[in-house]
Structure formats: C-alpha cells, structure tokens
Design a protein around this motif. Sequence first.
Motif, short mmCIF file in Angstrom:
data_model
loop_
_atom_site.label_atom_id
_atom_site.label_comp_id
_atom_site.label_asym_id
_atom_site.label_seq_id
_atom_site.Cartn_x
_atom_site.Cartn_y
_atom_site.Cartn_z
N GLY A 115 25.34 1.46 -7.50
CA GLY A 115 26.79 1.63 -7.55
C GLY A 115 27.43 1.35 -6.20
O GLY A 115 26.79 1.38 -5.15
N GLY A 116 28.71 1.03 -6.25
CA GLY A 116 29.48 0.85 -5.02
C GLY A 116 29.37 -0.51 -4.38
O GLY A 116 29.80 -0.69 -3.24
N VAL A 117 28.78 -1.50 -5.09
CA VAL A 117 28.66 -2.83 -4.49
C VAL A 117 29.55 -3.85 -5.20
O VAL A 117 29.39 -5.05 -5.06
CB VAL A 117 27.19 -3.34 -4.51
CG1 VAL A 117 26.34 -2.48 -3.61
CG2 VAL A 117 26.64 -3.37 -5.92
N SER A 118 30.51 -3.35 -5.97
CA SER A 118 31.46 -4.24 -6.63
C SER A 118 32.69 -4.39 -5.75
O SER A 118 32.62 -4.19 -4.53
CB SER A 118 31.81 -3.69 -8.02
OG SER A 118 32.56 -4.63 -8.75
N VAL A 119 33.82 -4.73 -6.33
CA VAL A 119 35.02 -4.97 -5.53
C VAL A 119 36.13 -3.98 -5.84
O VAL A 119 37.29 -4.23 -5.55
CB VAL A 119 35.53 -6.43 -5.75
CG1 VAL A 119 34.55 -7.41 -5.17
CG2 VAL A 119 35.76 -6.71 -7.23
#
Length: 417
Positions: free
Chosen positions: A260-264
């Motif tokens: 998680g947390g590696v999107s935009v």
Amino acid sequence: MSVKADPCSQPSLMHPDQAIPLLLEQVSPVPDTEVVLLPHALGRVLAEDLAACIDLPPFDNSSMDGYALRFADLNTQTNQTSLRLIGSSFAGHGFQGEAKPNTCVRIMTGAPLPVGYDTVQMQEEAEVDGEIVHIRHPKAQGANVRCRGEELTQGTKVLNAGIQIGAAELGVLATIGASQVRVYRQLKVAFFSTGDELRPVGSELAPGQIYDSNRYSIQGLLKRANVEWLDLGVIADDPEAIRQAFRHAASQADMVLTSGGVSVGEADFTKQVLDEEGQITFWKLAIKPGKPFAMGKIGKAVFCGLPGNPVSSMVTFYKLVWPILQKMQGLNPVAPLMLNATLSTPIRKSPGRVEYQRGILSRNAQGELEVAITGSQGSGMLTSMSLANCFVLLEQFQGDTAVGTQVTVEPFNSVLC
C-alpha cells in the motif's frame, strides 16, 4: 537545490519481461556465509562447491537379494550350475571369509560383495537344496553388482555453489558424510502495511475499515521464500510514522517490503517518504493486477513497494519480488514453466497491459490440458488466488479471448502452492 525527477510522470508503461532484468541489475547476492549442521540446511543456498570425500558406493555391493558367486565357476555347457553355500552377507554384517571354487554366499541388497566373488544371481533364479544352491546362469559377469565408485569417485564435484538444498541434496550430502555445510546467510525481510482503513484481524470494524489481509499473505509468501522476516504491523497514513518505520526496517533487514501507499492518491505517502529518505529506481509497469509497484533503496536495504489491493500485492510479489529475493539469496532466477491449454471459459480484457488472470488448470476426458478462469478478476478479490492453481498469461495488446482458444498458462510454483 536540484529537483528529483518523478518516475511516476512517465506516460509509458514497461512490459514486465523487460522490467525483470532491470530489477535484477540493482541487487546483488548477500556475501555473508555461515556453517550449519546438515539437519538445518534444507532450503538454504550452498556457498561453496562440494566434492565427494569417499567413493560412492564405498565398496562393491549387491543391488538385490540373491547369491554371490564366481562367474568362472559356472558351467558354460549347461544353463544351471550347482554351488555349495558357505555363508551369508548382510548389510552392515558382511561375509568374513573369501571366495572358494564352486561356492556361493547368500547376499542381501546393499551388502558387501565378499572378496573373490564377482557376480550376484537374484534369488528368484536360484533353488536351494540344503547346502547346495542350483543357480540358473546370470547373463554376464558382474550382474547385479554395484561397483565401488561407479556413482562417484573420491574428489569428484558433487554439488555446485549456488544451488538450493532440497531433500535430494540433503541425502547426497549425508551419503558423502558431510555433517555440516557452508551456506549463504538467510535474507532478512522487514515488512509492513500502510493505510488508516486497515484493522487487525479479530477487532471491530468501523464504517470504511477493512481487515489487513496483505500482511498475512506476505508472511506466507516470505515463509515459502525461505527468508527471515520481521512483521512491523500496520503503519498509519502519516509521513512521520512511515519515515520512522522505514528507518527501523532498513536498520534491521536486507529488504524492506511494504503493502500500500505506492499509488498516486493524496494519502499515498510511501513514495514521498522514500524519495526523501532513499531513492526510487523503478516505478510503473504494464502489468495487471499490480501496475503501482516501486523499487529502490533505503540505507543499505533494498526497497520493494507492493500495491495495496490484495491480489495485486500477491501477483507483484510472485512476478517481481520473488526473482529479486532469489538473486539476493545467491540463486539464479529460473524462468517459469509455461504451458499451452485450451480456454474453457471466455476472457474479457482490454489491450494495454500484460494480465495475469487467475485460472484453474486441469485435464479433460481426453487427457488434454484446459483452463478455466476463477471468476471475476478484480484485484481486491483474494478468493480468486485461493481457487486458482495457475495464471493465464494475456499479452499486452491482446483483447477478449473466446472459449476454445489456446492460451499460455503459468502453473504456480512452490511460493504460491
């Protein structure tokens, strides 16, 4: 002050087959080794070539139950010779005398061949009458004898450095008398999930919250990958909390793995903090599920950022992180097995990304391979991974695929099975 280029700003997506070699270029095998006792060597990677310190087998022995004899004593004018029985040879308790003309010795499988005898006739081809044994002639001198050193001679290389020790290798090592072996140190992987919506299993769920399944899936994958792991739990969507988690993880492990947390999204801080604390060296791939994947360094540790969706997390681990772990362990990543199978359910797909749809591979009544999709392929539907035993590989610009089409399938390896 220079501004770092944002890897996320690149509009093109890289094919995963092109990406994997670039990912592997960024890591090296751990150099540290240790000596472990043989019972603890299963799954470890051998750090040095090993040679046989004895001949294998270490003595001439029988390959079956029967009678040891001198081939020269057989009467070539007939199909049967009568010999006098003078003793027996058992595994671990060999016959202590020497061969005498026109005699034989009862011998068991694995027992030493008595001195002077050169052939064994199986017991089914012999008849016993008191101390006389009627032997139907074996086909050749040396029949049913395993000669000393026929498998390996002393000094012959048995196992190469860089192989993973499995059950067969354990047996080989025991056969040559290796009580301990030098192996590469086990990798240490620290992992955590990020997301304010994630709650521990067993707790009450408030509106908008979900249970954190990814950490359990990742823990299972890491166990199968034969690494040491450190579970740092769920980290809140807060830059400082994530920063401290990164620093702690990097100080403890060879790899830091997040979910998680590696999107935009506005609350996806993992990439932001990593850019400040370390560096991102890789980003978007043309893979579905799993496009938002990050790789980089934080301190001396390798960083891999998995997507938050459960299926995406598992697929990107399997396709991208698993080869990285193999190389870091000192193994040569092996290309996956690919098979052709007939599609028994239709597939919907939009061109643009390589897709790994979850499938069930089986044989039909004719013995031919066929594959069915597990159902809906949403990246949040973790049950699709539980039902599947393979991926159906759909190429980047492929569209919908009809029943009866030959498709490429990739059976799950031991990491997912």
